[in-house]
Design a protein around this motif. Structure first.
Motif, mmCIF file in Angstrom:
data_model
loop_
_atom_site.group_PDB
_atom_site.id
_atom_site.type_symbol
_atom_site.label_atom_id
_atom_site.label_comp_id
_atom_site.label_asym_id
_atom_site.label_seq_id
_atom_site.Cartn_x
_atom_site.Cartn_y
_atom_site.Cartn_z
ATOM 1 N N ASN A 17 0.874 -1.177 0.000
ATOM 2 C CA ASN A 17 0.000 0.000 0.000
ATOM 3 C C ASN A 17 0.909 1.224 0.000
ATOM 4 O O ASN A 17 1.768 1.358 0.874
ATOM 5 C CB ASN A 17 -0.900 -0.024 1.244
ATOM 6 N N THR A 18 0.746 2.128 -0.984
ATOM 7 C CA THR A 18 1.670 3.247 -1.140
ATOM 8 C C THR A 18 1.287 4.478 -0.333
ATOM 9 O O THR A 18 2.064 5.436 -0.279
ATOM 10 C CB THR A 18 1.787 3.647 -2.624
ATOM 11 N N PHE A 19 0.119 4.490 0.270
ATOM 12 C CA PHE A 19 -0.236 5.600 1.159
ATOM 13 C C PHE A 19 0.677 5.586 2.393
ATOM 14 O O PHE A 19 1.461 4.642 2.592
ATOM 15 C CB PHE A 19 -1.693 5.474 1.607
ATOM 16 N N LYS A 20 0.574 6.607 3.212
ATOM 17 C CA LYS A 20 1.296 6.582 4.477
ATOM 18 C C LYS A 20 0.829 5.372 5.276
ATOM 19 O O LYS A 20 -0.370 5.170 5.480
ATOM 20 C CB LYS A 20 1.038 7.853 5.286
ATOM 21 N N THR A 21 1.782 4.549 5.701
ATOM 22 C CA THR A 21 1.451 3.348 6.475
ATOM 23 C C THR A 21 2.076 3.437 7.858
ATOM 24 O O THR A 21 3.088 4.114 8.067
ATOM 25 C CB THR A 21 1.932 2.074 5.758
ATOM 26 N N HIS A 39 3.100 9.804 -3.158
ATOM 27 C CA HIS A 39 4.294 10.358 -2.512
ATOM 28 C C HIS A 39 5.374 9.307 -2.276
ATOM 29 O O HIS A 39 6.551 9.528 -2.614
ATOM 30 C CB HIS A 39 3.905 11.008 -1.173
ATOM 31 N N ASN A 40 5.016 8.187 -1.692
ATOM 32 C CA ASN A 40 6.028 7.197 -1.308
ATOM 33 C C ASN A 40 6.717 6.549 -2.496
ATOM 34 O O ASN A 40 7.797 5.974 -2.348
ATOM 35 C CB ASN A 40 5.399 6.121 -0.421
ATOM 36 N N VAL A 41 6.106 6.604 -3.680
ATOM 37 C CA VAL A 41 6.727 5.986 -4.862
ATOM 38 C C VAL A 41 7.317 7.017 -5.821
ATOM 39 O O VAL A 41 7.858 6.646 -6.865
ATOM 40 C CB VAL A 41 5.721 5.090 -5.631
ATOM 41 N N TYR A 42 7.227 8.308 -5.483
ATOM 42 C CA TYR A 42 7.727 9.341 -6.403
ATOM 43 C C TYR A 42 9.221 9.148 -6.693
ATOM 44 O O TYR A 42 9.649 9.100 -7.855
ATOM 45 C CB TYR A 42 7.481 10.736 -5.824
ATOM 46 N N GLY A 43 10.019 9.022 -5.637
ATOM 47 C CA GLY A 43 11.454 8.818 -5.836
ATOM 48 C C GLY A 43 11.763 7.516 -6.535
ATOM 49 O O GLY A 43 12.695 7.438 -7.346
ATOM 50 N N MET A 44 10.984 6.489 -6.223
ATOM 51 C CA MET A 44 11.166 5.191 -6.880
ATOM 52 C C MET A 44 10.972 5.317 -8.383
ATOM 53 O O MET A 44 11.756 4.781 -9.177
ATOM 54 C CB MET A 44 10.168 4.183 -6.310
ATOM 55 N N GLN A 45 9.932 6.031 -8.794
ATOM 56 C CA GLN A 45 9.655 6.142 -10.224
ATOM 57 C C GLN A 45 10.631 7.082 -10.919
ATOM 58 O O GLN A 45 10.936 6.909 -12.101
ATOM 59 C CB GLN A 45 8.212 6.570 -10.437
ATOM 60 N N MET A 46 11.159 8.057 -10.181
ATOM 61 C CA MET A 46 12.214 8.891 -10.754
ATOM 62 C C MET A 46 13.460 8.047 -11.049
ATOM 63 O O MET A 46 14.019 8.103 -12.142
ATOM 64 C CB MET A 46 12.584 10.026 -9.805
#
Length: 799
Positions: A202-206, A438-445
Motif C-alpha cells: 500500500n503506497t499511502f502513508k502506512t 508520494h512514497n513511490v515518487y522517488g522510486m519512479q524517478m
C-alpha cells in the motif's frame, strides 16, 4: 472481546458473516453480508495474498512493487467448510477463516499457529479525502520479535516500537527519529523458532505498531487504498527474506567498479580541485574507483547542464580521470528550475510533463535552483522523456553513473518538506493525489533514470544511486541512508540501518561514511571506514561545511589505517562480487544480522552490532571512542580470528582486542575466502593467481566463487565462472572438491591456497587422485600451496 456483529465500534467498521464463497483457480473469494470481500490468492504453498474490498468493490489491481519475474505456482490447494469456518490447505499451511467475523488464523500443518487476527481487517471512512483508512490487527505471539521495515534508525528488533512510512527528507536525523527517506512496508515476525513475513503493499502513508500500544497486539494501517498484504511463511528467516526479495525483485549485477571505494563531497569544484583529489589518491596509493560531482557542477543548479566557468570541458576531464581509473558520478535532482530559457523546462512545459495541483496550476516548490516544477514520474511518457535526457550526459560527455537526490520529493521552506497532498499524479493510468503517489515518487524517478543510464552506457552495465525508495526500488538502484551526522551514535545507526535494509530486500546499501553533517575526528573516521568497507555500497560523502573528509584529511596514523581497510575491501572484491551474484540470482541478503544467521539461538534476537558479511565473514565494528577492544557475541560454531588465526568456539559473548588499527573480524571454519591482489582501481591489474584463504574444519563446509568480465552482459550468455567448493576435513586429512559451471575463462591459471588451522603436518598431496611432488605445489611449510584452477579433487594428507 468485540464481536463483528457490532458493525461499528469507535468509528471503525468490521466485516460480518460470510454469505458467499467461490473459487477461481488460485483465488478464493469470501463475501460478507455487509459487502466485504476477501480475495485470498495462493501464490505458492508458503505465500498467500490477502486483499479486502468494501462495498463489494475492488480497486484496480496495480502495484509498483511486485516484480514481473516473481516465482509463482503451488503444489496443493484444498478448501473445506464446516458449520463455523472455512479451512484452506496448501502443501505447507492451513488457513482458518471464521464465518461470523472473516478473521483468519494461519498455522503450519502440525497445528502450530504462525499468525492470527485479533480484530482482523477493519476500516474507517475518510470524510476529508474520501475512501477509507484501512486497518489490520494481529495477536502478538508469546516472545515474538519483529525485524525489517527498511531504514529505521532504531534497534534492530522492533518489539515495542511504533513506526510509520512516509518518505521524508530528514537532514541530520537522530536515533529513533521517524519517518526517514524510505518506505518499505515489510516486516518479519519470529516466535517459537518459526519466522514469517508480511508485506503491506500500500503506497499511502502506512503505520506499524509492534505491541507498543497494547502488548499483545501487532497492527498495521494505511491512510487510504486497500488492505492488501502478502503473508510469507519460512519457517526459516532466510526463506522469508528470499521469498520477499523474489516478490519485489533484485537488481542485475552492477559493474564491479561500483563495489569499489567511492569519494564524494558537497561539492568538488572547480575542475582543478577534482583533478587534485584524483591525483592525491594515486599519489597516496589509496584505492578509489569513483569521484562524485554534487549540485555545484551545474549551471545555476539546472539539471543536465554544466557550469562552464567551473568545468569548461567536462568531457575531457572525465576522459582524463577515466585514464587514471576513476569513474565520474553526477547528481541529478527532480526539481526543474522555472526558467523559460532552460531547455529541459521548455520541453516539460510544451509536453505537459509537470505535476499539477487539484485545480490545474503547476505544483511549485523551492529547491536548490529556486522555484521549481516537478515532473510526474508516475506517468510512463514522462519516464521515457526523462530517460532520454541522459543521452548527451552519458553518450557524449562520458559520465559513468548518476545519483538521484532530493527525490522524496524534498521541498524547502514548507512545513511538510514535500509536495502538497492535492498534487495530482498519473500513477500509470490510475490517477491519484500525492497522498497515494508520494512514497513511490522517488522510486519512479530513479526507475526512469535507470532506464536512461542503462540505454546510454550500453554495452556497459548501469549504476544508479537513490535517496528515496519504496519496496521494489532495489530493482533499479543502489541507495544510501541519507544525511547523517558525524557522531558515534550515527556510526551505530549506520550499522543497524544497513543490516535492516538487507533484511528488507534492499542489499546494495551504504551510509555517508564519516557523517554528512558536522566533522568527525580521525578516530571516528577510521572506525567508520572499518564499518563502511563491509557495506555493499562504500562511499565517503560529507557536506564540506566543516572541513575535508578525504582519507588523508587526518593524521598519518588514520591515513594508514584507512588505506589498510580500503585495501582489504579491494582484496575481498571477488568475495563481495560473489555475494552480489547470490543476492541478484537468489535473493540472499548481502549482510545478515545474527538472528538471520541462527534464529534458533535466542541470544541473537536482540543483537545489533555483529553481522555476517556474505556467508562466512563475521564483522563487529567498534562504536565507542578510545576503545582498545570490545565485547561481542560469536554465534554458534567455530570461528577463526582474522588477525591472529586463533580458532574460537562460538555461542557466547567474548572480549576481543581491537586497537584503532583493527576491528573484530572472524571467519567461519571451513570457509574458502577468495582474494585479489590490491589494486588502485578495478581492472588495473590482470589477476595472475586467485588467492583462496582456506580455514580448516573437522566437518563439511561449502564455498562459492563467482567471476565474469566484471562489466557488460556476456555473463547472461553463459560467459561466467561459477566455482562451488566442497571442503571436508578429518583429523588427518583435508579434501576439497570443485564443481565448475560457465564458459568464462579467468585470466589466472592457478590458485594460491593459504591454509589456516591445519591440525597436522602435510605429508602428501593428491590432485585428481594422482600424487604430486610437494615441490610442484610450492608447499611453503604448512601454510600455502599452489594448484591448478582446473582441479576436481584436492586431497591433502597429514603425517
Amino acid at each position: 472481546m468485540i464481536t463483528n456483529t457490532e458493525l461499528e465500534y469507535k468509528g471503525n467498521l468490521y466485516p460480518n458473516t460470510i454469505v458467499e464463497f467461490h473459487r477461481d483457480t488460485d483465488k478464493l473469494y469470501f463475501t460478507t453480508s455487509n459487502g466485504v470481500i476477501l480475495e485470498l490468492t495462493i501464490l505458492r504453498d508458503s505465500i498467500l495474498r490477502f486483499r479486502y474490498a468494501t462495498e463489494n468493490i475492488f480497486e484496480p489491481d496495480f502495484s509498483y512493487s511486485i516484480s514481473e519475474n516473481v516465482s509463482i505456482g503451488f503444489n496443493h490447494l484444498k478448501v473445506e467448510e464446516t458449520a463455523t469456518e472455512y479451512l484452506v490447505y496448501t502443501a505447507k499451511l492451513k488457513v482458518l477463516l471464521d464465518k461470523k467475523t472473516l478473521r483468519t488464523q494461519i498455522s503450519d500443518l502440525d497445528g502450530n499457529i504462525i499468525n492470527e487476527d485479533e480484530l482482523g481487517f477493519h476500516w474507517e471512512e475518510n470524510y476529508e479525502f474520501g475512501g477509507n483508512s484501512v486497518k489490520m490487527s494481529k495477536i502478538t505471539q508469546n516472545a515474538e520479535s519483529f525485524y525489517g521495515l527498511g531504514d529505521k534508525a532504531t534497534h534492530s528488533n522492533l518489539k515495542g516500537k511504533r513506526v510509520s512510512n512516509w518518505v521524508t527528507d530528514q537532514y541530520a536525523y537522530g536515533k529513533d527519529q521517524d519517518p526517514l527517506y524510505k518506505a518499505i512496508p515489510f516486516f518479519i515476525g519470529l516466535h517459537n523458532n518459526k519466522a514469517y513475513g508480511i508485506f503491506f503493499d500500500n503506497t499511502f502513508k502506512t503505520n506499524f505498531d509492534f505491541a507498543h500500544e497494547r502488548r499483545n497486539v501487532t497492527s498495521f494501517w494505511a491512510d487510504g487504498g486497500e488492505m492488501n498484504y502478502y503473508f510469507i511463511y519460512g519457517p526459516q528467516m532466510s526463506q522469508v527474506v528470499k521469498a520477499y526479495t523474489n516478490l519485489t525483485g533484485t537488481p542485475e549485477l552492477p559493474p564491479m567498479w561500483a563495489m569499489g571505494y567511492h569519494q564524494s563531497k558537497w561539492s568538488y569544484y572547480p575542475e582543478s580541485n577534482v583533478r587534485a583529489i584524483a591525483k592525491n589518491f594515486r599519489k597516496m596509493r589509496i584505492p578509489c574507483d569513483a569521484i562524485y560531482l554534487d549540485i555545484d557542477y551545474m549551471d545555476g543548479f539546472r539539471c543536465f547542464t554544466w557550469d562552464k566557468s567551473r568545468f569548461p570541458n567536462p568531457k575531457k576531464m572525465i576522459s582524463d580521470l577515466e585514464e587514471k581509473g576513476f569513474k565520474t558520478v553526477v547528481m541529478i535532482d527532480p526539481g526543474i528550475k522555472i526558467d523559460k530559457d532552460y531547455w529541459v523546462y521548455q520541453e516539460a512545459i510544451e509536453n505537459d510533463y509537470f505535476c499539477k495541483r487539484a485545480d490545474g496550476a503547476y505544483m511549485k516548490g523551492k529547491v536548490w535552483p529556486g522555484e521549481c516544477n516537478f515532473p510526474d514520474f508516475t506517468n510512463p511518457t514522462v519516464r521515457e522523456w526523462w530517460a532520454e535526457l541522459y543521452k548527451e550526459m552519458m553518450s557524449e560527455i562520458g559520465v559513468h553513473a548518476v545519483w538521484n537526490d532530493m527525490n522524496e520529493p524534498a521541498v524547502m521552506e514548507v512545513p511538510t518538506k514535500t509536495a502538497p497532498l492535492d498534487t495530482r499524479h498519473d500513477f500509470d493510468g490510475h490517477p491519484c493525489s500525492h497522498r497515494k503517489a508520494h512514497n513511490v515518487y522517488g522510486m519512479q524517478m530513479v526507475r526512469a533514470t535507470y532506464e536512461g543510464i542503462k540505454k546510454y552506457v550500453y554495452p556497459k552495465r548501469p549504476f544508479v544511486i537513490t535517496r528515496a525508495a519504496f519496496a521494489g526500488t532495489q530493482r533499479f538502484s543502489s541507495t544510501w541512508t541519507g544525511d547523517n551526522v558525524a557522531t558515534w551514535e550515527h556510526l551505530w545507526i549506520a550499522n543497524v540501518q544497513a543490516q535492516r535494509m538487507c533484511m528488507s530486500g534492499y542489499s546494495f546499501v551504504g551510509s555517508d561514511i564519516g557523517g554528512f553533517a558536522e566533522q568527525p575526528n580521525g578516530e571516528l573516521f577510521a572506525r567508520w571506514i572499518q564499518l563502511g568497507v563491509f557495506h555493499p555500497f562504500c562511499r565517503v560523502h560529507s557536506s564540506g561545511d566543516h572541513g575535508d573528509q578525504e582519507p588523508w584529511s587526518f593524521d598519518d596514523e588514520v591515513t594508514n589505517i584507512v588505506r589498510k581497510f580500503i585495501e582489504l575491501r579491494y582484496q575481498l572484491l571477488p568475495y563481495l562480487y560473489t555475494m552480489f551474484y547470490r543476492y541478484s540470482k537468489e535473493g540472499v541478503p548481502m549482510l545478515k544480522p545474527l538472528v538471520h544467521f541462527d534464529q534458533e539461538d535466542h541470544q541473537t534476537h536482540f543483537r545489533t552490532d555483529e553481522f555476517i558479511f556474505g556467508e562466512q565473514i563475521l564483522v563487529c565494528p567498534v562504536q565507542e571512542p578510545n576503545a582498545q577492544g570490545r565485547r561481542m557475541y560469536l554465534p554458534r560454531g567455530i570461528w577463526y580470528n582474522y588477525w591472529t588465526n586463533e580458532a574460537v568456539v562460538g555461542g557466547m559473548e567474548k572480549w576481543v582486542v581491537a586497537g584503532l588499527d583493527k576491528i573484530p573480524i572472524f571467519i567461519k571454519e571451513g570457509a574458502m575466502i577468495p582474494k585479489y591482489p590490491v589494486q588502485q582501481y578495478v581492472g588495473e591489474l590482470e589477476i595472475k593467481e586467485l588467492v583462496l584463504d582456506v580455514y580448516y574444519k573437522n566437518g563439511v563446509e561449502t564455498s562459492t566463487v563467482y567471476e565474469d568480465g566484471q562489466d557488460g552482459y556476456d555473463y547472461k550468455k553463459g560467459r561466467y565462472s561459477l566455482r562451488n567448493f566442497n571442503l571436508k576435513g578429518k583429523p588427518n586429512e583435508l579434501l576439497i572438491q570443485q564443481f565448475k559451471d560457465g564458459s568464462f575463462i579467468t585470466s589466472y591459471e592457478t590458485f594460491k591456497m593459504n591454509l589456516h588451522g591445519l591440525p597436522f603436518k602435510i605429508k602428501k598431496i593428491q590432485v585428481d587422485n594422482e600424487f604430486v611432488d610437494l615441490k610442484d605445489v610450492k608447499l611453503n611449510g604448512n601454510n600455502n600451496i599452489h594448484v591448478s584452477k582446473d582441479f576436481t579433487l584436492l586431497h591433502i594428507i597429514g603425517a
